[in-house]
Motif scaffolding. Structure first.
Motif, PDB file in Angstrom:
ATOM      1  N   LYS A 144       0.849  -1.203   0.000  1.00  0.00           N
ATOM      2  CA  LYS A 144       0.000   0.000   0.000  1.00  0.00           C
ATOM      3  C   LYS A 144       0.879   1.245   0.000  1.00  0.00           C
ATOM      4  N   VAL A 145       0.428   2.269  -0.694  1.00  0.00           N
ATOM      5  CA  VAL A 145       1.140   3.547  -0.693  1.00  0.00           C
ATOM      6  C   VAL A 145       0.835   4.252   0.629  1.00  0.00           C
ATOM      7  N   VAL A 146       1.876   4.578   1.397  1.00  0.00           N
ATOM      8  CA  VAL A 146       1.658   5.230   2.694  1.00  0.00           C
ATOM      9  C   VAL A 146       2.227   6.639   2.758  1.00  0.00           C
ATOM     10  N   ARG A 147       3.350   6.877   2.106  1.00  0.00           N
ATOM     11  CA  ARG A 147       3.981   8.204   2.081  1.00  0.00           C
ATOM     12  C   ARG A 147       3.952   8.876   3.458  1.00  0.00           C
ATOM     13  N   ARG A 148       4.784   8.362   4.343  1.00  0.00           N
ATOM     14  CA  ARG A 148       4.800   8.865   5.720  1.00  0.00           C
ATOM     15  C   ARG A 148       6.178   8.660   6.325  1.00  0.00           C
ATOM     16  N   THR A 149       6.356   9.254   7.503  1.00  0.00           N
ATOM     17  CA  THR A 149       7.561   9.020   8.287  1.00  0.00           C
ATOM     18  C   THR A 149       7.149   8.736   9.726  1.00  0.00           C
ATOM     19  N   LEU A 150       7.784   7.729  10.297  1.00  0.00           N
ATOM     20  CA  LEU A 150       7.587   7.439  11.719  1.00  0.00           C
ATOM     21  C   LEU A 150       8.745   7.989  12.541  1.00  0.00           C
ATOM     22  N   GLY A 151       9.661   8.696  11.885  1.00  0.00           N
ATOM     23  CA  GLY A 151      10.823   9.252  12.563  1.00  0.00           C
ATOM     24  C   GLY A 151      10.582  10.636  13.153  1.00  0.00           C
ATOM     25  N   ILE A 152       9.432  11.221  12.881  1.00  0.00           N
ATOM     26  CA  ILE A 152       9.105  12.547  13.411  1.00  0.00           C
ATOM     27  C   ILE A 152       7.769  12.451  14.125  1.00  0.00           C
ATOM     28  N   ALA A 153       7.716  12.985  15.323  1.00  0.00           N
ATOM     29  CA  ALA A 153       6.477  13.002  16.096  1.00  0.00           C
ATOM     30  C   ALA A 153       6.363  14.363  16.787  1.00  0.00           C
ATOM     31  N   SER A 154       5.178  14.680  17.250  1.00  0.00           N
ATOM     32  CA  SER A 154       4.969  15.954  17.936  1.00  0.00           C
ATOM     33  C   SER A 154       4.084  15.748  19.146  1.00  0.00           C
ATOM     34  N   LEU A 155       4.462  16.381  20.234  1.00  0.00           N
ATOM     35  CA  LEU A 155       3.611  16.455  21.418  1.00  0.00           C
ATOM     36  C   LEU A 155       3.484  17.916  21.776  1.00  0.00           C
ATOM     37  N   GLY A 156       2.333  18.509  21.479  1.00  0.00           N
ATOM     38  CA  GLY A 156       2.100  19.922  21.767  1.00  0.00           C
ATOM     39  C   GLY A 156       1.808  20.112  23.242  1.00  0.00           C
ATOM     40  N   GLY A 157       2.034  21.302  23.727  1.00  0.00           N
ATOM     41  CA  GLY A 157       1.798  21.620  25.131  1.00  0.00           C
ATOM     42  C   GLY A 157       0.502  22.369  25.342  1.00  0.00           C
ATOM     43  N   ALA A 158       0.040  22.402  26.574  1.00  0.00           N
ATOM     44  CA  ALA A 158      -1.213  23.069  26.903  1.00  0.00           C
ATOM     45  C   ALA A 158      -1.088  24.582  26.871  1.00  0.00           C
ATOM     46  N   THR A 159       0.129  25.111  26.781  1.00  0.00           N
ATOM     47  CA  THR A 159       0.264  26.569  26.705  1.00  0.00           C
ATOM     48  C   THR A 159       0.185  27.067  25.268  1.00  0.00           C
ATOM     49  N   LEU A 160       0.029  26.168  24.314  1.00  0.00           N
ATOM     50  CA  LEU A 160      -0.139  26.599  22.932  1.00  0.00           C
ATOM     51  C   LEU A 160      -1.617  26.898  22.701  1.00  0.00           C
ATOM     52  N   ASP A 161      -1.884  27.954  21.943  1.00  0.00           N
ATOM     53  CA  ASP A 161      -3.286  28.262  21.678  1.00  0.00           C
ATOM     54  C   ASP A 161      -3.770  27.481  20.452  1.00  0.00           C
ATOM     55  N   ASN A 162      -5.047  27.592  20.155  1.00  0.00           N
ATOM     56  CA  ASN A 162      -5.648  26.827  19.066  1.00  0.00           C
ATOM     57  C   ASN A 162      -4.972  27.098  17.727  1.00  0.00           C
ATOM     58  N   GLU A 163      -4.637  28.344  17.473  1.00  0.00           N
ATOM     59  CA  GLU A 163      -4.018  28.691  16.203  1.00  0.00           C
ATOM     60  C   GLU A 163      -2.647  28.040  16.056  1.00  0.00           C
ATOM     61  N   GLU A 164      -1.861  28.054  17.137  1.00  0.00           N
ATOM     62  CA  GLU A 164      -0.540  27.420  17.081  1.00  0.00           C
ATOM     63  C   GLU A 164      -0.675  25.910  16.869  1.00  0.00           C
ATOM     64  N   ASN A 165      -1.619  25.282  17.572  1.00  0.00           N
ATOM     65  CA  ASN A 165      -1.824  23.846  17.390  1.00  0.00           C
ATOM     66  C   ASN A 165      -2.286  23.524  15.976  1.00  0.00           C
TER      67      ASN A 165
END
Length: 186
Positions: A144-165
């Motif tokens: 299957k074509v997946v076109r992705r990377t599992l080497g990059i991840a993100s965990l945003g913080g609660a001090t980020l506002d909706n626009e930043e997220n």
């Protein structure tokens, strides 16, 4: 009789009887000397509280380029001028003496932090993102074509506002990362 005259002189009773229509009885020299905290501000900016996803409106008061007070925005349809204790204390995010204002970097296996200029730090991050994406890019998996990377991840913080997220989600999706999470959901 003296006692009654004393009780009758209480400010609240004088106000209720209408003898003191200007409420002077409840005023003192200290009260008259009090000034609003925001009176000296030379600039007011509307903002959104950075702590959670509710998006309470804030009025940020500044004098000579320094934040002097943050209060709830009464025109905000979300919070109607109210802030929680964290939102009320958000002035510390910009004024706290221990706030970091420079980039600190600790080299792999290093024990000391070193200061970097922002351009150098941004270049280092960009180089690492490009290299990681190139090295971990998956085009197909199980036919299957997946076109992705599992080497990059993100965990945003609660001090980020909706626009930043929102912008972070768009960025990581464009990079092909599928592991994008936010602290507020955990």
């Amino acid at each position: 009789m003296t006692r009654e005259r004393g009780i009758l002189r209480w400010p609240v009773l004088r106000q209720l009887r209408g003898e003191d229509p200007r409420s002077d009885a409840a005023r003192s020299a200290r009260t008259d000397a009090l000034r609003p905290r925001v009176e000296q501000a030379d600039k007011v900016a509307r903002s959104v509280c950075p702590y959670c996803a509710v998006g309470c409106g804030q009025l940020v008061y500044a004098k000579e380029g320094r934040v002097t007070q943050i209060e709830g925005d009464p025109d905000s349809p979300i919070s109607r001028g109210r802030l929680c204790p964290k939102g009320s204390a958000s002035k510390q995010l910009v004024n706290h003496p221990d706030r970091q204002t420079t980039v600190l970097y600790r080299r792999p296996h290093g024990t000391e932090w070193e200061r970097l200029d922002l351009d150098t730090a941004m270049d280092m991050i960009a180089d690492r993102v490009v290299r990681t994406r190139r090295e971990t890019w998956q085009q197909e998996e199980d036919g299957k074509v997946v076109r992705r990377t599992l080497g990059i991840a993100s965990l945003g913080g609660a001090t980020l506002d909706n626009e930043e997220n929102y912008l972070m989600k768009k960025l990581y999706t464009a990079l092909g990362a599928i592991q994008v999470e936010n602290q507020a959901r955990i």
